[in-house]
Design an enzyme around this catalytic site. Structure first.
Site, PDB file in Angstrom:
ATOM      1  N   LEU A 204       5.114  -6.215   1.645  1.00 15.05           N
ATOM      2  CA  LEU A 204       5.847  -6.889   2.734  1.00 15.05           C
ATOM      3  C   LEU A 204       7.169  -6.128   2.822  1.00 15.05           C
ATOM      4  O   LEU A 204       7.862  -5.974   1.814  1.00 15.05           O
ATOM      5  CB  LEU A 204       6.078  -8.353   2.347  1.00 15.05           C
ATOM      6  CG  LEU A 204       6.685  -9.311   3.381  1.00 15.05           C
ATOM      7  CD1 LEU A 204       6.449 -10.749   2.925  1.00 15.05           C
ATOM      8  CD2 LEU A 204       8.145  -9.094   3.651  1.00 15.05           C
ATOM      9  N   GLY A 380       3.312   3.545   6.250  1.00  9.00           N
ATOM     10  CA  GLY A 380       3.533   4.730   5.423  1.00  9.00           C
ATOM     11  C   GLY A 380       3.758   4.297   3.988  1.00  9.00           C
ATOM     12  O   GLY A 380       3.249   3.255   3.559  1.00  9.00           O
ATOM     13  N   MET A 382       6.380   3.119   0.748  1.00 11.47           N
ATOM     14  CA  MET A 382       7.517   2.190   0.716  1.00 11.47           C
ATOM     15  C   MET A 382       8.848   2.924   0.924  1.00 11.47           C
ATOM     16  O   MET A 382       9.875   2.288   1.122  1.00 11.47           O
ATOM     17  CB  MET A 382       7.532   1.420  -0.597  1.00 11.47           C
ATOM     18  CG  MET A 382       7.669   2.297  -1.795  1.00 11.47           C
ATOM     19  SD  MET A 382       7.517   1.329  -3.291  1.00 11.47           S
ATOM     20  CE  MET A 382       7.678   2.633  -4.502  1.00 11.47           C
ATOM     21  N   SER A 386       7.199   2.537   8.609  1.00 14.67           N
ATOM     22  CA  SER A 386       5.979   2.417   9.414  1.00 14.67           C
ATOM     23  C   SER A 386       6.156   3.100  10.761  1.00 14.67           C
ATOM     24  O   SER A 386       7.266   3.458  11.147  1.00 14.67           O
ATOM     25  CB  SER A 386       5.658   0.942   9.681  1.00 14.67           C
ATOM     26  OG  SER A 386       5.720   0.189   8.514  1.00 14.67           O
ATOM     27  N   HIS A 405      -4.824   4.824  10.008  1.00 17.58           N
ATOM     28  CA  HIS A 405      -4.353   3.523   9.511  1.00 17.58           C
ATOM     29  C   HIS A 405      -3.104   3.625   8.652  1.00 17.58           C
ATOM     30  O   HIS A 405      -2.404   2.653   8.429  1.00 17.58           O
ATOM     31  CB  HIS A 405      -5.451   2.832   8.714  1.00 17.58           C
ATOM     32  CG  HIS A 405      -5.522   3.215   7.255  1.00 17.58           C
ATOM     33  ND1 HIS A 405      -5.672   4.521   6.825  1.00 17.58           N
ATOM     34  CD2 HIS A 405      -5.472   2.459   6.138  1.00 17.58           C
ATOM     35  CE1 HIS A 405      -5.704   4.533   5.505  1.00 17.58           C
ATOM     36  NE2 HIS A 405      -5.587   3.308   5.059  1.00 17.58           N
ATOM     37  N   LYS A 481       6.768  -5.144  -3.235  1.00 18.78           N
ATOM     38  CA  LYS A 481       5.551  -4.405  -3.555  1.00 18.78           C
ATOM     39  C   LYS A 481       4.613  -5.325  -4.337  1.00 18.78           C
ATOM     40  O   LYS A 481       5.009  -5.911  -5.324  1.00 18.78           O
ATOM     41  CB  LYS A 481       5.902  -3.180  -4.388  1.00 18.78           C
ATOM     42  CG  LYS A 481       4.748  -2.250  -4.584  1.00 18.78           C
ATOM     43  CD  LYS A 481       4.989  -1.319  -5.749  1.00 18.78           C
ATOM     44  CE  LYS A 481       3.696  -0.764  -6.289  1.00 18.78           C
ATOM     45  NZ  LYS A 481       2.778  -1.760  -6.812  1.00 18.78           N
TER      46      LYS A 481
END
Lengths: 482, 144
Positions: A204, A380, A382, A386, A405, A481
């Site tokens: 998240l 992508g 951390m 993204s 993806h 994570k």
């Protein structure tokens, strides 16, 4: 390595005959920069896929492809409904692993002073890591409703708004789900995990729109991305133990019954059953249940995220503009229509580590996005954030409506872990302005940026091939994570 | 003799084990020990145990290993049970193989046990059990 012919810019082909039994060519979609990094496992696996009965046109590998089991990750194949098969190995153990992006009307300036508090609140609200259970308590009867109704169950139970459902692939419900196709073991594994992130590469992330990273302002505006510094939240997870057990159960059944179905199994992870068989239909029904469970999982997490933001900022989710941009699956099989030899026909498209990429005017795209195409969310590492794309007509015409993806893994977990200690990486990232919270710091370096392909290289390849169009890049501010 | 070694020979995103033992039973125990070593970076402290009987029948010895490890994974996922002591017997039975076992488990303590990897599933990838001169070997890959 098997010989590949570059047939046009960004497309490499392994012809029929390169491996005995191939029914169609295998096509690797990549770029001159990335193609050298494709490992032999990918080539072996995608050419095995090309041997499956009823496969149409070609077996495809997306630019983020890497070695998996059965299909490579990033593998796409479409099958004729009469002659074709369905394979758990073409979908993956984590059925409907997918991505959701939620926008806010907050900016980096609003969030930074409260970032530590927000991250702590999110960490409490969304259980992550090994062996965690969710806040939603369900009995078997209610869980059967979850897996049958998908996101509609969330709306009925006040975990979702109508808009959330509208902005989820197929309204957060795959038709054909039948709980009778699911084992008690699968239900027992999943029943207490709704609303949990899991582990591995699941996360998240609080992200922001970077300077100069709105590449297509007109489309970005339609998706609600309007200003540099705007905060978005990305969620990556799937169907948890429920989906893992469905895949385990059916791989076992398909391997046992392969001879009965007259199928030659080249790789046990590629075990399959004819689409129109008792086994094939049962697996599709169970897979649909798992896909629905995953949509519910990400929706319940969304609800928890809203609660955490409300608590920290003292404003309602509406006032904070916490709205789902889109939720999309990247491990799934779907019935979709494509032209084959000039004739439109329904096929079963397997996407394993690949995302739907539907262009403008496709009726499956939410009405408010139909003029620009479906959002495609690409996670992508951390450290890299993204990317938000939009689907294209070209993807529908040439690539079974599919695209990448993620950025694609290139380094094994054990090797990645040897490069830097988890606590050092956490400190390095903090110095670069990225806060990370995890239950197991030791494993953090397994997900470091160097373990993945460069997301911008992969994005460029996708854009050049017309698989999807880049709309905006989001950069990480804080990460939980799993 | 039995041993396991964590290996990434055949995987990019996941984790594998090289297993070796002087009996089939030893190989299966090494697989279970290796699997819990992947899940836990530090061996959980010994606590009170729960003993269960396990009975499995499979068409091939490789399927039996997958069923065995998948069953242990299921018990961990659902009841938080960590296998820690094993008495196994494996024999050929027509058709296939049969495992009878008595396994001691201890309870997962999320606050103190350092669980690092969630295993989604045991895969068939590159799995082939070989017996060369009385030494059983195989490689098993776990989806992480």
């Amino acid at each position: 390595m098997m010989k590949m012919d570059k047939i046009s810019e960004g497309i490499w082909e392994i012809p029929v005959g390169a491996k005995p039994g191939m029914n169609v060519p295998a096509r690797i979609l990549s770029s001159d920069k990335l193609i050298g990094g494709i490992d032999e496992g990918v080539i072996d696996q995608i050419t095995n896929v090309a041997c499956l009965p009823g496969i149409q046109r070609y077996a495809l590998c997306m630019p983020d492809a890497h070695r998996g089991y059965g299909f490579p990750i990033g593998g796409v194949a479409a099958f004729d409904l009469d002659a074709g098969i369905i394979s758990p190995g073409g979908i993956g153990f984590d059925i409907n692993c997918g991505m959701r992006v939620i926008k806010t009307n907050l900016t980096i300036e609003n969030v930074k002073p409260k970032l530590e508090e927000l991250l702590g609140e999110l960490f409490r609200a969304v259980p992550s890591g090994v062996g965690t259970k969710g806040f939603v308590r369900l009995d078997h009867k209610e869980f059967r409703k979850v897996i049958t109704d998908g996101s509609r169950w969330c709306r009925d139970n006040k975990f979702a708004t109508d808009d959330d459902i509208d902005k989820t692939e197929s309204g957060g419900r795959v038709d054909g789900a039948d709980y009778r196709a699911v084992s008690d073991k699968a239900i027992n594994r999943g029943i207490s995990q709704i609303g949990t992130l899991g582990s591995g590469n699941h996360y998240l992330e609080i992200e922001y729109v970077g300077e100069g990273s709105i590449l297509n302002p007109a489309v970005a505006e339609v998706f609600g991305i309007e200003t540099v510094g705007q905060i978005v939240i990305a969620v990556h997870c799937g169907s948890r133990g429920f989906g893992h057990q469905v895949a385990t159960d059916y791989l076992r059944t398909f391997n046992q019954n392969a001879a009965r179905h007259g199928l030659k199994i080249r790789d046990k992870e590629l075990a399959a059953a004819p689409i129109k068989s008792g086994d094939g239909e049962a697996y599709f029904s169970a897979m649909a249940c798992a896909a629905n469970a995953a949509f519910v999982n990400r929706q319940v997490i969304t609800n928890q995220i809203r609660k955490a933001f409300q608590k920290v900022f003292g404003l309602s989710a509406n006032d904070l503009g916490l709205t789902t941009i889109y939720d999309v699956a990247h491990n799934i099989a779907r019935f979709e229509n494509y032209a084959i030899d000039g004739e439109k026909k329904q096929l079963l498209v397997h996407r394993k580590g690949a995302t739907r990429s539907f262009g403008p005017n496709n009726p499956e795209v939410p009405a408010s996005y139909r003029s620009v195409g479906q959002p495609v969310i690409v996670g992508g590492s951390m450290e890299s954030g993204s990317a938000l794309f939009t689907g294209t007509e070209q993807a529908e015409n040439d690539y079974f409506g599919s695209t990448l993806h993620g950025s694609g893994r290139v380094m094994s977990r054990t090797k990645a872990k040897k490069q830097i200690r988890g606590d050092q990486l956490q400190q390095d990232m903090a110095e670069r302005g990225i806060m990370v919270k995890t239950k197991h710091l030791r494993g953090l370096s397994e997900e470091a940026d160097y373990a993945y392909k460069n997301i911008d290289d992969v994005s460029r390849a996708v854009q050049d091939l017309g698989l999807s169009k880049l709309v905006a890049r989001f950069y990480p501010l804080a990460n939980i994570k799993g | 003799m039995r041993k396991f070694e964590i290996s990434d020979r055949f995987t990019t995103a996941d984790i594998g084990l090289d297993l070796e033992a002087d009996s089939l039973e030893g190989l299966f125990v090494a697989g279970a020990e290796g699997m819990f070593a992947i899940i836990f970076s530090r061996k959980p402290a010994t606590r009170s145990t729960d003993r269960r009987n396990i009975h499995l029948k499979s068409t091939t010895v490789e399927q039996l290993l997958i069923d065995w490890l998948s069953d242990l994974l299921y018990l961990f996922d659902t009841d938080g049970l960590i296998a820690c002591n094993y008495q196994l017997s494996i024999k050929e039975s027509s058709p296939g193989y049969e495992l009878n076992g008595m396994v001691d488990f201890q309870q997962f303590a999320p606050m103190t046990d350092v669980a690092e990897h969630e295993i989604k599933a045991v895969t068939y990838y590159k799995l082939e059990i070989r017996n060369i001169g009385g030494v059983f070997r195989c490689h098993v890959v776990f989806d992480i």
